[in-house]
Structures are given as C-alpha cells and as structure tokens.
Design an enzyme around this catalytic site. Sequence first.
Site, short mmCIF file in Angstrom:
data_model
loop_
_atom_site.label_atom_id
_atom_site.label_comp_id
_atom_site.label_asym_id
_atom_site.label_seq_id
_atom_site.Cartn_x
_atom_site.Cartn_y
_atom_site.Cartn_z
N CYS A 1 17.48 6.55 -15.33
CA CYS A 1 16.74 6.17 -14.14
C CYS A 1 15.30 5.86 -14.56
O CYS A 1 14.60 6.73 -15.08
CB CYS A 1 16.78 7.36 -13.18
N CYS A 15 15.28 -1.26 -13.77
CA CYS A 15 15.96 -0.29 -12.91
C CYS A 15 17.41 -0.34 -13.34
O CYS A 15 17.97 -1.44 -13.50
CB CYS A 15 15.82 -0.69 -11.44
N1 DGL Z 1 18.32 3.38 -10.86
C1 DGL Z 1 17.04 4.01 -10.74
C2 DGL Z 1 15.98 3.39 -11.59
O1 DGL Z 1 16.32 2.97 -12.69
C3 DGL Z 1 16.65 4.50 -9.37
C4 DGL Z 1 16.49 3.46 -8.31
C5 DGL Z 1 16.23 4.06 -6.95
O2 DGL Z 1 16.93 4.98 -6.53
O3 DGL Z 1 15.27 3.59 -6.29
O4 DGL Z 1 14.83 3.34 -11.25
#
Ligand code: DGL
Length: 270
Positions: free
Chosen positions: A72, A184
């Site tokens: 994440c 992301c």
């Molecule tokens: N997939 C995550 C990231 O890489 C989180 C995205 C989210 O929940 O806003 O930032």
Amino acid sequence: MNKPICLFDSGIGGLTVLKKLIDRFPNENYIYLADLARVPFGDKTKEEIKKIGSEILEWLLKFNPKLIIMACNTSSAVFGSQILALSSKLQIPIYGMIESCAKEIANLNHSKITVWATKLVTKSNAYKNIIQKHNPEIKTEEIACPKLVPMIEDLTFNLPDKESIIVEYLDMTSKDSEALVLGCTHYPLIKENLLRLTDLQIIDPTDSLLKDLENHLTGGKDISWNVPTTNKSQVSLYTTAQVEKLERFAKLYLCRDIKVTMVSLNKITV
Ligand code: DGL
C-alpha cells in the site's frame, strides 16, 4: 513450516503485489490482509493511517512473519523513513512500495515523469522527494486520483464509465511526461485500459520491489533455475469486511480457490 511473508492493503489493490510475489517466489507462504472495512486509505489523515497501520502490523506479528510488505503506497508514504526504525524495533524486515521504485527511476534517463497516487501520497511528495534526492535533474509531477480506488473496488463498474474517469486523469497529466508511475497498488488493475488510452511508459513499483526482495529471499543467488513448475505456495487471505467480494475477486485474479477469513481489527473507528 516456512515462515510466511505478510502483506496488507486497504482492499484488493495489494493483490497485484501478491500475484507478482507468488509468480516470482512460488515456494514462499503468504498471509494477506485487506482492510476493506476502512477502504479507501488515501482520503484519510496521516494520523488515521498511522493508527490503522500500527494496528495491522501488530495483528500480522502473530503469524511470526519472515518479512512484512506494506502493499500500500499510502501506508508506505505515511510511515516513510520510519519504516526502517520500525523494522529494527520489531526485528522483522518491513518493505514499503515507494523507496525501491523511486531510487530506480532516479537512475533512468527520463527528464519528466508523472506519478498517479492517492491524495495522501501526493500530499507527502513521497516519490518526488526520493527521486529529487538521488537525481535533481528529473522533474516529478504527482497527481492525486481519488476516484480510481472506489472505481476499482466496485467490481461491477462498466467499461465506458471507467475509461472516462481514467481519461480525466490522463488529461491532467503533462503532455511532455515520459512515464506514468502507478503509485497505488490498485492501479495495475486498470493497466490494460491505460495501455489502450496512452503511449506513456507504465511503471509498476512492484517490479522494483521484487528486485530488492530477490536479494533478501535468495541471498543474491539466481533462483530462476530451481523454480518448480508447480506452485507450492500456501496463501491465506483475511479481510475486515466484504468476504464474498474478496473471495470472488481472488479466485478470478489469482486463479485459485482461497477461503477468505473475516477478522475484526476495529479497536479504532475512523
Ligand atoms: N492500494 C493502496 C495504495 O497503494 C491504498 C489505496 C486506498 O485505499 O486509498 O495506496
């Protein structure tokens, strides 16, 4: 049993990291936690993500992990340079999504790149700061794309609407940019759409992370010779909500049946 590699994300995004890990390290065991009760992370405050991240790390520790991956970018940006300190405090290697990719980009010959990410990642300038530190010649543009995570999490979203949201962000992207970093872990799930809609070079930070992990997991040895043809990894998935959705998506995306277990982490509500 081989100690597991533990990963977490707000939702299905981190599965893009898990999938590449399973392909590259098929003899490892994996534990994945999706905090679907609190998705999206990117619209929350730094303090909220610190609390959520600490709570998740504490929960993952019970699996006695070999290493932990913040799959994440939002958590990786919020914890930033503290990841190293946390790692030595817990005596477990912890990897984020940003450091290895930003360093690799700094070594490329681009004059301008664009990072698409959540609001919290762009606010922290996480990619820009590391790239600038290693190569001040590269211009880094960071664009917040808050509509993408809800769109990707909504598995029923139909294609034309989906692409019009992607085009919105492509219109905000500088015309002289040479590469687009998917800042992301949800975004690789729209990579096919992006390839249709833009000529930009697409960079998935998981690829840089894998190179770093290779050294860690193989001690620098080339394991491509002894990767078995059958996949032996054990994968366990946990979620804080939407069990059925995660099970359905994981079956499609990871091409295997995995039972998803519901867990309750909600010591804090944000
Ligand atoms: N997939 C995550 C990231 O890489 C989180 C995205 C989210 O929940 O806003 O930032």
